[in-house]
Write an enzyme that holds these catalytic residues in place. Structure first.
Site, mmCIF file in Angstrom:
data_model
loop_
_atom_site.group_PDB
_atom_site.id
_atom_site.type_symbol
_atom_site.label_atom_id
_atom_site.label_comp_id
_atom_site.label_asym_id
_atom_site.label_seq_id
_atom_site.Cartn_x
_atom_site.Cartn_y
_atom_site.Cartn_z
ATOM 1 N N PRO A 34 0.835 -1.210 0.000
ATOM 2 C CA PRO A 34 0.000 0.000 0.000
ATOM 3 C C PRO A 34 0.870 1.260 0.000
ATOM 4 C CG PRO A 34 -0.814 -1.580 1.595
ATOM 5 C CD PRO A 34 0.506 -2.105 1.104
ATOM 6 N N GLU A 35 0.561 2.163 -0.906
ATOM 7 C CA GLU A 35 1.309 3.411 -1.010
ATOM 8 C C GLU A 35 0.481 4.535 -0.379
ATOM 9 O OE1 GLU A 35 2.970 3.901 -5.007
ATOM 10 O OE2 GLU A 35 2.888 1.747 -5.327
#
Ligand SMILES: [Zn+2]
Length: 289
Positions: free
Chosen positions: A2-3
């Site tokens: 996840p960014e």
């Protein structure tokens, strides 16, 4: 992994449910996700802690805790306040609030379970346990925060400052863009997308970007991160929002996950390489110079 947009979505989804709540107890299935804190200390700290805030920094969800109930003489706390529970979800990680009791499947890979005083439960689930959990007091947080680069969506990151950061390295621009000490939040998906949108060859040395390219790149990084937040992030496989939904930005990707397909701008077949940073880089020979 996840960014920024995914973690921002998780935080926005959880914040209204968590802030003001008290964590009743905590259970940790494995301690290999912990950094700098023991299982015993973490579980002890969380039990009875009140959530006073929730924010995002880089790709981490930061839960602010009031541990004042620990200041009872019988249990003196050595943690200065406020204390922060910092969770960086791994590639297979999700941080979700559950209204209903967990199913056997949901409980199977639950690494951290924290029932709340309203009957709901905060769960960090991570099949491969690639995420990390930290518990930081004020001083620890200050040091942690200082080691991270600026936030791309922060107006204080001016084009001039961004250009100075990019000029400071001869490494491939894609690597610099993903280096959390230089600028935070951008991982493989959004680095691929921003470089395509800005028309920049991902292997180009960062220091060789022209002033115009730097300006374009920063504006596309911001536009794409914001659009991804608006779409609740990108779900390729495991990522879920704080309330368990899939994101939608995968429908808007131009290059990531599209190697071998036609460029949406010029029709050229998209190329890919693992040579820049051992991760997949997808790009268009014609659109990116
Ligand atoms: Zn193209």
């Amino acid at each position: 992994m996840p960014e920024l947009p995914e973690v921002e979505t998780i935080v926005r989804g959880l914040r209204p449910h968590l802030v003001g709540r008290t964590i009743v107890s905590a259970k940790l299935s494995h301690d290999d996700v912990l950094r700098g804190v023991s299982k015993r200390k973490l579980v002890q700290a969380l039990k009875g802690a009140r959530v006073t805030g929730m924010t995002r920094r880089a790709k981490h969800a930061v839960i602010e805790l009031d541990l004042s109930r620990l200041s009872r003489p019988s249990r003196p706390s050595r943690l200065s306040r406020p204390t922060r529970l910092v969770i960086q979800p791994g590639m297979t990680g999700s941080l979700i609030i559950h209204d209903e009791p967990l199913t056997a499947e949901e409980a199977k890979y639950a690494v951290l379970r924290a029932p709340l005083d309203d009957g709901r439960e905060l769960v960090y689930r991570d099949v491969r346990r690639l995420g990390t959990i930290l518990l930081l007091d004020e001083k620890g947080w200050a040091a942690y925060d200082a080691a991270l680069g600026p936030e791309p969506l922060d107006p204080e990151l001016t084009p001039a400052r961004f250009a100075a950061i990019m000029a400071s390295s001869k490494q491939a621009i894609k690597k610099v863009l993903m280096d959390q000490r230089k600028i935070v939040g951008v991982g493989n998906i959004y680095a691929n997308e921003a470089l395509f949108a800005a028309g920049i060859d991902p292997s180009k040395p960062s220091s060789l970007l022209t002033p115009h390219q730097n300006e374009l790149l920063l504006s596309h990084v911001r536009r794409i991160l914001q659009a991804a937040i608006d779409s609740q992030g990108t779900t390729f496989r495991d990522y879920r929002t704080g309330t368990g939904e899939k994101g939608n930005f995968q429908l808007e990707l131009f290059v990531y996950g599209r190697e071998g397909e036609k460029c949406r701008v010029c029709g050229t077949r998209l190329a890919h390489t693992h040579e820049i940073d051992a991760r997949i880089t997808v790009f268009c020979h014609r659109c990116q110079q």
